[in-house]
Design a protein around this motif. Structure first.
Motif, mmCIF file in Angstrom:
data_model
loop_
_atom_site.group_PDB
_atom_site.id
_atom_site.type_symbol
_atom_site.label_atom_id
_atom_site.label_comp_id
_atom_site.label_asym_id
_atom_site.label_seq_id
_atom_site.Cartn_x
_atom_site.Cartn_y
_atom_site.Cartn_z
ATOM 1 N N LEU A 1 65.016 45.120 22.149
ATOM 2 C CA LEU A 1 64.135 46.295 22.236
ATOM 3 C C LEU A 1 63.244 46.186 23.471
ATOM 4 C CD1 LEU A 1 63.097 46.539 18.463
ATOM 5 C CD2 LEU A 1 64.732 47.998 19.681
ATOM 6 N N ASN A 2 63.731 45.535 24.469
ATOM 7 C CA ASN A 2 62.923 45.274 25.660
ATOM 8 C C ASN A 2 62.488 46.547 26.370
ATOM 9 O OD1 ASN A 2 64.124 42.870 24.840
ATOM 10 N ND2 ASN A 2 64.138 42.003 26.886
ATOM 11 N N HIS A 3 63.215 47.629 26.153
ATOM 12 C CA HIS A 3 62.845 48.885 26.809
ATOM 13 C C HIS A 3 61.473 49.385 26.356
ATOM 14 C CE1 HIS A 3 64.505 50.188 22.945
ATOM 15 N NE2 HIS A 3 63.837 51.312 23.107
ATOM 16 N N LEU A 4 61.030 48.904 25.195
ATOM 17 C CA LEU A 4 59.714 49.318 24.717
ATOM 18 C C LEU A 4 58.584 48.696 25.537
ATOM 19 C CD1 LEU A 4 60.280 48.964 20.869
ATOM 20 C CD2 LEU A 4 60.326 51.068 22.236
ATOM 21 N N PHE A 5 58.912 47.705 26.362
ATOM 22 C CA PHE A 5 57.902 46.985 27.130
ATOM 23 C C PHE A 5 58.128 47.118 28.631
ATOM 24 C CE2 PHE A 5 58.158 45.060 22.971
ATOM 25 C CZ PHE A 5 56.819 45.009 22.606
ATOM 26 N N ALA B 1 55.647 38.985 29.455
ATOM 27 C CA ALA B 1 56.583 37.992 28.932
ATOM 28 C C ALA B 1 58.007 38.526 28.905
ATOM 29 C CB ALA B 1 56.149 37.574 27.520
ATOM 30 N N VAL B 2 58.179 39.762 28.450
ATOM 31 C CA VAL B 2 59.509 40.362 28.366
ATOM 32 C C VAL B 2 60.112 40.537 29.760
ATOM 33 C CG1 VAL B 2 60.757 42.472 27.767
ATOM 34 C CG2 VAL B 2 59.130 41.483 26.147
ATOM 35 N N THR C 1 65.655 37.649 18.533
ATOM 36 C CA THR C 1 66.535 38.751 18.132
ATOM 37 C C THR C 1 66.255 40.025 18.906
ATOM 38 O OG1 THR C 1 66.688 37.833 15.895
ATOM 39 C CG2 THR C 1 67.317 40.147 16.179
ATOM 40 N N TYR C 2 64.966 40.346 19.074
ATOM 41 C CA TYR C 2 64.622 41.670 19.601
ATOM 42 C C TYR C 2 64.062 41.678 21.021
ATOM 43 C CZ TYR C 2 65.263 42.998 14.750
ATOM 44 O OH TYR C 2 65.802 43.197 13.500
ATOM 45 N N LEU C 3 63.748 40.496 21.570
ATOM 46 C CA LEU C 3 63.153 40.468 22.908
ATOM 47 C C LEU C 3 63.924 39.580 23.877
ATOM 48 C CD1 LEU C 3 59.362 40.314 21.932
ATOM 49 C CD2 LEU C 3 60.702 42.323 22.603
#
Length: 327
Positions: free
Chosen positions: A100-104, A33-34, A90-92
């Motif tokens: 924080l998309n780098h986490l995915f 999704a991200v 907010t975060y994705l």
């Protein structure tokens, strides 16, 4: 853990292990999704059809993806229109200062859930040919053990085989249903009928549980071979897929004695709504699942094939247990 009673919860719970696996599955789904900028696309409410058209995705696969994200708290669904929740926006969102998309940034290896999901989302996916899975012994063992997380026990608890002498476990695969029912009903004799690799595995497990004198494993193809007659009950657990039902059900009807009991275990579209169920539905799709009927559709279809006194006796996740009688 040697030869437990399979109709009861296992002495050692697998819940913690399954939760870890579900966390991994959810991570892979969210990564798709991200990386697809789905949360930017859902800055404004859209239906699954509108989102699929915008992304050039297959509609049913899009619905399954949105269902997982809804139960994960990342999208909201208001009257069939989906939008990103505050946390996802907010975060994705790819343009958010706080992203924080780098986490995915998941590296999708061929065969992974994320890779399979992308294949399913491809707009031409439903037009591609589907192949029958390789029903080898290890695959069947995996399916059987996964069913012991409560699904099998729920089915066994929901049916009444008191006074039943003979049961046909059609397409019985791993043999755990046969074993559990034989353990619960000491007077019951079971015939398990399945393809040679499955019958061989079942025979091995039946021996391990000390039930070889009451469970007979027969190798054959239930689509083409004779499955016998005169049974008090027939169990069809997750074998009545769309391309097989019209062939199998007349044979099941003929195999039952008048008044005999039909037991069907099947996936349903209107099962229990939960993140676990949503993930199971999506995984079923990625592994070749072609359809999920509603309970009412199953009951109507079985009635068309002559069965009566039909009712849903249990719903567990995406699975329902339905019973009926041959008049």
């Amino acid at each position: 853990m040697e030869a437990p009673l399979l109709y009861q919860p296992l002495p050692v719970s697998m819940a913690g292990i399954l939760t870890l696996a579900e966390h991994q599955q959810l991570y892979e789904v969210v990564s798709v999704a991200v990386q697809s900028d789905l949360f930017a696309a859902l800055a404004e409410p859209k239906s699954a059809v509108e989102l699929a058209r915008e992304k050039h995705w297959e509609t049913y696969a899009t619905e399954c993806l949105l269902d997982v994200l809804f139960f994960a708290g990342l999208v909201q669904n208001i009257d069939g229109f989906y939008s990103a929740t505050a946390a996802a926006a907010t975060y994705l969102h790819p343009n958010s200062l706080w992203r924080l998309n780098h986490l995915f940034e998941n590296q999708e290896r061929p065969g992974s859930l994320a890779w399979q999901l992308r294949q399913c989302l491809a707009a031409d996916f439903q037009s591609r040919g589907r192949h029958e899975p390789d029903w080898n012994a290890e695959r069947l063992r995996q399916i059987g053990v996964m069913g012991l997380n409560g699904s099998l026990q729920a089915t066994v608890a929901s049916v009444d085989l008191a006074g039943v002498s003979s049961l046909l476990d059609l397409g019985g695969g791993h043999g755990f249903y046969s074993i559990a029912l034989a353990q619960k009903y000491p007077e019951l004799r079971v015939t398990l009928f399945d393809l040679p690799p499955a019958a061989s595995l079942a025979r091995e497990l039946v021996d391990r549980f000390g039930l070889a004198d009451r469970i007979t494993c027969v190798a054959g193809n239930f689509l083409t071979d004779d499955i016998g007659t005169g049974y008090d009950a027939v169990l069809c657990a997750n074998i009545l897929h769309g391309d097989k039902r019209d062939t199998v059900l007349p044979k099941v009807f003929a195999a039952l004695r008048p008044g005999g009991q039909l037991i069907v275990k099947c996936r349903v579209a209107d099962g229990v709504g939960s993140l676990q169920s949503a993930l199971a539905r999506l995984v079923w799709l990625t592994r070749g699942g072609k359809e999920m009927l509603r309970q009412a559709e199953w009951l109507a279809f079985l009635a068309q094939h002559g069965f009566r006194s039909l009712r849903t006796v249990n719903v567990w996740g995406i699975f329902a247990t339905i019973t009926g009688l041959r008049p």
